[in-house]
Design a protein around this motif. Structure first.
Motif, PDB file in Angstrom:
ATOM      1  N   UNK A 112      39.704  35.932  41.770  1.00  0.00           N
ATOM      2  CA  UNK A 112      40.287  35.014  42.509  1.00  0.00           C
ATOM      3  C   UNK A 112      42.051  35.238  42.575  1.00  0.00           C
ATOM      4  N   UNK A 113      42.316  35.504  41.369  1.00  0.00           N
ATOM      5  CA  UNK A 113      43.876  35.598  41.211  1.00  0.00           C
ATOM      6  C   UNK A 113      44.237  37.008  41.946  1.00  0.00           C
ATOM      7  N   UNK A 114      43.435  37.854  41.776  1.00  0.00           N
ATOM      8  CA  UNK A 114      43.720  39.220  42.498  1.00  0.00           C
ATOM      9  C   UNK A 114      43.542  38.738  44.075  1.00  0.00           C
ATOM     10  N   UNK A 115      42.718  38.178  44.419  1.00  0.00           N
ATOM     11  CA  UNK A 115      42.626  37.748  45.655  1.00  0.00           C
ATOM     12  C   UNK A 115      43.853  37.164  46.536  1.00  0.00           C
ATOM     13  N   UNK A 116      44.342  36.206  45.467  1.00  0.00           N
ATOM     14  CA  UNK A 116      45.608  35.402  45.702  1.00  0.00           C
ATOM     15  C   UNK A 116      46.689  36.406  45.928  1.00  0.00           C
ATOM     16  N   UNK A 117      46.950  37.334  45.015  1.00  0.00           N
ATOM     17  CA  UNK A 117      47.897  38.219  44.886  1.00  0.00           C
ATOM     18  C   UNK A 117      47.820  39.035  46.123  1.00  0.00           C
ATOM     19  N   UNK A 118      46.879  39.724  46.329  1.00  0.00           N
ATOM     20  CA  UNK A 118      46.774  40.407  47.722  1.00  0.00           C
ATOM     21  C   UNK A 118      46.243  39.899  48.934  1.00  0.00           C
ATOM     22  N   UNK A 119      46.604  38.621  49.046  1.00  0.00           N
ATOM     23  CA  UNK A 119      46.073  38.006  50.334  1.00  0.00           C
ATOM     24  C   UNK A 119      46.388  38.955  51.685  1.00  0.00           C
ATOM     25  N   UNK A 120      45.521  38.820  52.405  1.00  0.00           N
ATOM     26  CA  UNK A 120      45.665  39.520  53.719  1.00  0.00           C
ATOM     27  C   UNK A 120      45.318  41.011  53.634  1.00  0.00           C
ATOM     28  N   UNK A 121      45.105  41.486  52.410  1.00  0.00           N
ATOM     29  CA  UNK A 121      44.816  42.893  52.468  1.00  0.00           C
ATOM     30  C   UNK A 121      43.264  43.000  53.031  1.00  0.00           C
ATOM     31  N   UNK A 122      42.980  43.747  54.103  1.00  0.00           N
ATOM     32  CA  UNK A 122      41.944  43.925  54.802  1.00  0.00           C
ATOM     33  C   UNK A 122      40.799  44.665  54.117  1.00  0.00           C
ATOM     34  N   UNK A 123      41.327  45.462  53.135  1.00  0.00           N
ATOM     35  CA  UNK A 123      40.411  46.110  52.088  1.00  0.00           C
ATOM     36  C   UNK A 123      39.376  45.454  51.569  1.00  0.00           C
ATOM     37  N   UNK A 124      39.883  44.053  51.233  1.00  0.00           N
ATOM     38  CA  UNK A 124      38.805  42.908  50.388  1.00  0.00           C
ATOM     39  C   UNK A 124      38.243  42.242  51.229  1.00  0.00           C
TER      40      UNK A 124
ATOM     41  N   UNK B 142      48.385  33.380  39.362  1.00  0.00           N
ATOM     42  CA  UNK B 142      47.754  34.404  38.402  1.00  0.00           C
ATOM     43  C   UNK B 142      47.080  34.067  37.457  1.00  0.00           C
ATOM     44  N   UNK B 143      47.278  32.680  36.969  1.00  0.00           N
ATOM     45  CA  UNK B 143      46.589  32.102  35.672  1.00  0.00           C
ATOM     46  C   UNK B 143      45.533  31.087  36.161  1.00  0.00           C
ATOM     47  N   UNK B 144      45.791  30.494  37.336  1.00  0.00           N
ATOM     48  CA  UNK B 144      44.865  29.390  37.727  1.00  0.00           C
ATOM     49  C   UNK B 144      44.831  29.385  39.040  1.00  0.00           C
ATOM     50  N   UNK B 145      43.937  29.994  39.839  1.00  0.00           N
ATOM     51  CA  UNK B 145      43.955  29.937  41.182  1.00  0.00           C
ATOM     52  C   UNK B 145      43.872  28.787  41.891  1.00  0.00           C
ATOM     53  N   UNK B 146      43.213  27.748  41.492  1.00  0.00           N
ATOM     54  CA  UNK B 146      43.333  26.282  41.850  1.00  0.00           C
ATOM     55  C   UNK B 146      44.579  25.581  42.109  1.00  0.00           C
ATOM     56  N   UNK B 147      45.498  26.036  41.143  1.00  0.00           N
ATOM     57  CA  UNK B 147      46.957  25.727  41.241  1.00  0.00           C
ATOM     58  C   UNK B 147      48.014  26.076  42.021  1.00  0.00           C
ATOM     59  N   UNK B 148      47.130  27.061  42.898  1.00  0.00           N
ATOM     60  CA  UNK B 148      48.098  27.600  44.145  1.00  0.00           C
ATOM     61  C   UNK B 148      48.577  26.723  45.029  1.00  0.00           C
ATOM     62  N   UNK B 149      49.488  26.622  45.803  1.00  0.00           N
ATOM     63  CA  UNK B 149      49.905  25.765  46.913  1.00  0.00           C
ATOM     64  C   UNK B 149      49.434  26.399  48.257  1.00  0.00           C
ATOM     65  N   UNK B 150      48.974  27.326  48.267  1.00  0.00           N
ATOM     66  CA  UNK B 150      48.907  28.208  49.673  1.00  0.00           C
ATOM     67  C   UNK B 150      47.216  28.798  49.400  1.00  0.00           C
ATOM     68  N   UNK B 151      46.263  28.423  50.349  1.00  0.00           N
ATOM     69  CA  UNK B 151      45.053  28.793  50.276  1.00  0.00           C
ATOM     70  C   UNK B 151      44.568  29.697  51.476  1.00  0.00           C
ATOM     71  N   UNK B 152      45.573  29.994  52.404  1.00  0.00           N
ATOM     72  CA  UNK B 152      45.295  30.641  53.392  1.00  0.00           C
ATOM     73  C   UNK B 152      45.403  32.289  53.025  1.00  0.00           C
ATOM     74  N   UNK B 153      44.893  32.991  54.259  1.00  0.00           N
ATOM     75  CA  UNK B 153      44.688  34.276  54.092  1.00  0.00           C
ATOM     76  C   UNK B 153      43.738  35.004  52.925  1.00  0.00           C
ATOM     77  N   UNK B 154      42.826  34.277  52.368  1.00  0.00           N
ATOM     78  CA  UNK B 154      42.027  34.562  51.386  1.00  0.00           C
ATOM     79  C   UNK B 154      40.772  35.016  52.084  1.00  0.00           C
TER      80      UNK B 154
END
Length: 306
Positions: free
Chosen positions: A153-165, A216-228
């Motif tokens: 999940x952390x990688x998905x957040x970091x690379x959000x919008x990457x169409x390869x995922x 990158x530690x706790x994906x649930x603590x992100x403030x943005x869940x768009x583009x996942x």
């Protein structure tokens, strides 16, 4: 709040799995020193190893300077991130899990031997996972259990919008939920994983001091869940982490994305190792593999949600 009645929630086959696990991996293992934790965990995983299904092979390979194990198959590639509290596990601990995923889906699987704590503190494991995802050719589906679900999940957040995922499948993930309420309290003393265990592993990535608010530690603590990417999260019912899967899926849906969470009834943390001996675990593993296949095909079989 009354304690859960695990004698009724957990069936006889699962209790057999719990006893078998405890015989190899005592409930107080998290209190051992790191070398002993790894020794005991490796022995427990070896006890449950089933070998490869017919036709499945693997080879070890470096990908972006990270040790990986590749199970050749069709595209796209499943990238598997193992559990183990960021402390234990590796290419051998989940070897047959990855082989079974390869057999069930026909897809190539790449298992990532990310660096472990406390020798390698955050963001070492995250950096390794992201590096492999970025280096693998073509489209990917991210899959991880427990700590590996967090990393996926952390990688998905970091690379959000990457169409390869194409999607992510998170199996009883620990995503940094509020440990003062919900399943963390209801199942604080669950078999196989306790709240005290969760708290130990939450701090070990940072030298003992937990970091809050870092996705990158706790994906649930992100403030943005768009583009996942489309997300399927699977909770074990009798697990302090159970709410994280549902809360994470709800956050993605609220941001306009596609996500579904399921609870595996009567299951405990670590039940992937019971997939051959416990019918409920076998059913859940089949559903996990079906979800991987669907996401790999660009198919969302769960309908539209609000």
């Amino acid at each position: 709040m009354p304690a859960p009645d695990y004698q009724s929630l957990i069936d006889a086959a699962t209790w057999g799995f719990i006893r078998d696990t405890d015989a190899c991996y005592p409930p107080d293992t998290a209190s051992m020193d790191i070398a002993d934790q790894r020794r005991v965990y490796d022995a427990m995983c070896a006890h449950f190893q089933r070998g490869y299904p017919p036709g499945v092979v693997s080879e070890d390979r470096m990908i972006s300077e990270v040790s990986c194990r590749v199970y050749p198959g069709e595209a796209p590639t499943v990238i598997y991130l193992h559990g183990g509290g960021y402390v234990v596990g590796g290419l051998h601990s989940h070897d047959d899990v990855c082989a079974d995923i390869r057999a069930a889906t026909g897809l190539q699987v790449v298992a990532v031997d990310y660096r472990l704590s406390p020798e390698h503190l955050h963001p070492a494991a995250f950096d390794d996972a992201r590096a492999v995802v970025q280096a693998v050719d073509g489209a990917v589906v991210l899959v991880g259990d427990s700590a590996g679900g967090n990393l996926a999940a952390a990688v998905s957040h970091a690379l959000r919008g990457d169409a390869r995922i194409l999607g992510q499948v998170l199996i009883y993930p620990g995503l940094g939920g509020d440990r003062s309420k919900g399943s963390y309290q209801t199942h604080a003393f669950a078999p196989m994983l306790t709240l005290a265990d969760v708290e130990f592993y939450a701090g070990i990535r940072h030298g003992g001091t937990e970091v809050r608010g870092d996705p990158t530690v706790a994906p649930l603590q992100d403030s943005d869940f768009t583009g996942l990417p489309p997300t399927v999260a699977i909770a074990a019912e009798c697990d302090p982490l159970a709410d994280d899967a549902h809360d994470y899926a709800a956050a993605i849906r609220a941001a306009g994305g596609r996500a579904m969470a399921f609870t595996a009834p009567g299951m405990v943390h670590g039940y992937l190792r019971a997939r051959a001996s416990v019918p409920r675990a076998a059913t859940s593993f089949s559903e996990i593999c079906n979800a991987i296949t669907a996401l790999a095909q660009g198919h969302w079989p769960y309908g539209e949600q609000t």
